[in-house]
Design an enzyme around this catalytic site. Structure first.
Site, PDB file in Angstrom:
ATOM      1  N   LYS A 130       0.846  -1.183   0.000  1.00  0.00           N
ATOM      2  CA  LYS A 130       0.000   0.000   0.000  1.00  0.00           C
ATOM      3  C   LYS A 130       0.883   1.236   0.000  1.00  0.00           C
ATOM      4  CE  LYS A 130      -2.540   0.527   3.760  1.00  0.00           C
ATOM      5  NZ  LYS A 130      -3.347   0.190   4.968  1.00  0.00           N
ATOM      6  N   SER A 205      -8.250  -0.878   4.851  1.00  0.00           N
ATOM      7  CA  SER A 205      -7.630   0.212   4.144  1.00  0.00           C
ATOM      8  C   SER A 205      -6.590  -0.227   3.119  1.00  0.00           C
ATOM      9  CB  SER A 205      -6.961   1.159   5.149  1.00  0.00           C
ATOM     10  OG  SER A 205      -5.887   0.524   5.818  1.00  0.00           O
ATOM     11  N   SER A 229      -7.648  -3.823   8.406  1.00  0.00           N
ATOM     12  CA  SER A 229      -7.229  -3.235   7.129  1.00  0.00           C
ATOM     13  C   SER A 229      -6.482  -4.168   6.197  1.00  0.00           C
ATOM     14  CB  SER A 229      -6.364  -1.994   7.387  1.00  0.00           C
ATOM     15  OG  SER A 229      -7.165  -0.933   7.832  1.00  0.00           O
TER      16      SER A 229
END
Length: 546
Positions: A130, A205, A229
């Site tokens: 990410k 996330s 997440s």
């Protein structure tokens, strides 16, 4: 004249688009309109070799490179091209690292050519992360417009470790505004989509990683998890994801607005194509002894045999007592329990009911401990360039009745309540062994009330955050997909509360066509190895060679 916000957003988008344009050969035109389920597009767009490479189990891919059957350059270019396609249809990439990845892969190939040896256990394997993981000489905005021009000069520690073990970082992916939603939408990049059904979220996330994974556009992604997440995106896309115990995987070099606020500790975890890949990641990262350079990590070795031989006790949590699971999740639980009851050769499996214990109170404390400054830092950062909070940012931050600014004394009190809850739950777990001296090894439970959610509706993540609050490792695994005939709403369902009603009123199977259904296993603190070894037995019960 463009505003500061518009100028910064345009810069970030240009960086992404320019990075994707480097992929060779260029991608052809795609169908218009796109199908709802885009998982079949790679077979129409990519070469046969690219599809074969990107659909090979990751450890098998490493073995092929170790035998000289594939080169690292060939493998990483295949993944770069598939990730570029994923960006076109799912909007899940913030940057492809073509130059860095191809150069790194070429170094690995040259080393292998000269020595006949592999560079490490991840020899040539492409990996992604990410966006808020630091990448040397690259911008790291952490989904804040104000940070679009924030550049770092060093890789995140976990990237350094993985590349020292032979991996090749090739892509960076989207995450939500503030990195505190379990969906993925930002002012910078917009909304990311689920490859199985673009009307659904890819989770968050670590949502971009989840989308890449579901599209087979990464063999191994790295995400963070402070409330679900890593597990939510893996579950939303029908893949594997794990939140380890905090303090096991290197955390240095992550960029975010609340550094040092560790009332609830986040953890880096793998999102992977298989359970075996998750275990491989954990085993080799821990085996590299990262605590030598990151003193906040604990020197706890990985155990090859962590379970009591021949004995596995599983607690089954059917509901947390706050929001009941929806029909597809209930059916998935039954599938797994029925399979376990049929048995696995060599294992005495005992299944016990696991009743929820104050899960609503745990969420109340969790919500307060996420933003102990009342969200002041985050809101200031957004306001500094006129970035408006998105609806889910407002929901968790400004509309959340539990969020308020703490003073030092109220913070101490919250920490005391947190620790008391952890002690209570440890004793509760111990009670599961009062009759035979063998407490439950793991808990089987939902990963979420439902499957991949409709955009803008992910307003309950306590099926995962419960275990973050306790600092218990958890991992998700695929079971089935939504069945239009079997997963119908219950007649005359009586909701337990407004939250329960919200999710039940949203549900009908036709909204969730092709959506994967995952479940979650949870183990006690530092029993990460127990967790994954138990998952192997569960998968064996399901007829999988895990």
């Amino acid at each position: 004249m463009a505003t500061v916000l518009e100028t910064l957003v345009a810069k970030a988008v240009a960086i992404r688009d320019e990075s994707c344009a480097k992929v060779q050969p260029p991608l052809p035109e795609l169908p218009d309109p796109l199908p709802l389920n885009v998982t079949g597009l790679p077979a129409l767009v990519l070469t046969r070799e690219e599809c074969e490479i990107t659909e090979t189990e990751p450890i098998e891919l490493v073995e092929k490179m170790a035998k000289g059957e594939l080169t690292a350059v060939t493998v990483v270019k295949a993944y770069l091209r598939r990730a570029a396609l994923a960006q076109k249809v799912l909007n899940c990439v913030t940057e492809l690292l073509w130059d860095r990845a191809v150069a790194r892969a070429a170094e690995i190939d040259e080393y292998f050519r000269k020595t006949g040896k592999t560079l490490g256990p991840f020899h040539g394997l492409p990996i992604s992360s990410k966006e808020h993981f630091s990448v040397k000489d690259r911008y790291v905005n952490a989904s804040f417009v104000a940070w679009v021009e924030k550049k770092v000069d060093k890789d995140a520690h976990v990237i350094e470790v993985m590349e020292s073990l032979g991996a090749v970082l090739f892509a960076r992916s989207t995450q939500p505004q503030t990195i505190m939603h379990v969906e993925t939408e930002t002012i910078i990049y917009g909304t990311s989509y689920n490859p199985y059904n673009r009307n659904l979220s890819c989770g968050g996330s670590t949502g971009g990683e989840g989308a890449l994974l579901g599209f087979n556009a990464t063999p191994l992604g790295m995400g963070t998890d402070i409330g679900g997440s890593a597990r939510w995106p893996a579950a939303s896309n029908g893949r594997y994801g794990m939140r380890p115990t905090a303090g096991r995987i290197p955390m240095g070099g992550l960029v975010g607005p609340t550094a040092g606020a560790d009332s609830i500790s986040g953890a880096i975890g793998p999102l992977a194509q298989s359970r075996r890949t998750m275990e491989y990641f954990m085993k080799h990262i821990i085996g590299s002894k990262p605590w030598i350079t990151e003193p906040g990590l604990l020197p706890v070795s990985w155990r090859e045999q962590a379970l009591t031989p021949g004995k596995l006790k599983i607690g089954v949590l059917s509901s947390d007592g706050v929001v009941n699971p929806l029909p597809p999740v209930k059916r998935a639980l039954k599938i797994v329990v029925d399979a376990l009851e049929k048995g696995v050769p060599g294992w005495d499996i005992e299944i016990i009911p696991w009743k929820p214990k104050q899960h609503d109170y745990a969420w109340e404390l969790t919500s307060q401990l996420y933003y102990t400054d009342g969200g002041e830092k985050v809101l200031e950062l957004l306001a500094s360039v006129g970035e408006e909070p998105l609806p889910l940012t407002k929901w968790i931050l400004t509309e959340n009745p539990y969020v308020r600014k703490q003073d030092i004394h109220s913070l101490w009190e919250l920490h005391s309540k947190r620790d008391a809850f952890r002690a209570m739950y440890a004793e509760y777990w111990n009670e599961s062994g009062k009759d035979d001296g063998h407490p439950a090894d793991v808990i089987l439970c939902p990963a979420a009330p439902g499957v991949a959610c409709l955009h803008g509706t992910a307003k309950y993540w306590a099926y995962t955050s419960q275990w973050n609050f306790l600092d218990y490792p958890g991992a998700v695994f695929p079971v089935t997909t939504v069945d239009q005939e079997l997963d119908v709403p219950e007649k005359d369902y009586a909701p337990m509360n407004d939250q329960d009603k919200f999710f039940y009123d949203l549900y009908s199977p036709e909204k969730f066509v092709d959506a994967p259904v995952n479940l979650q296993l949870v183990a006690r603190r530092f029993n990460d190895d127990v967790l994954l070894q138990a998952m192997k037995i569960v998968e064996n019960a399901l007829g999988r060679d895990s």
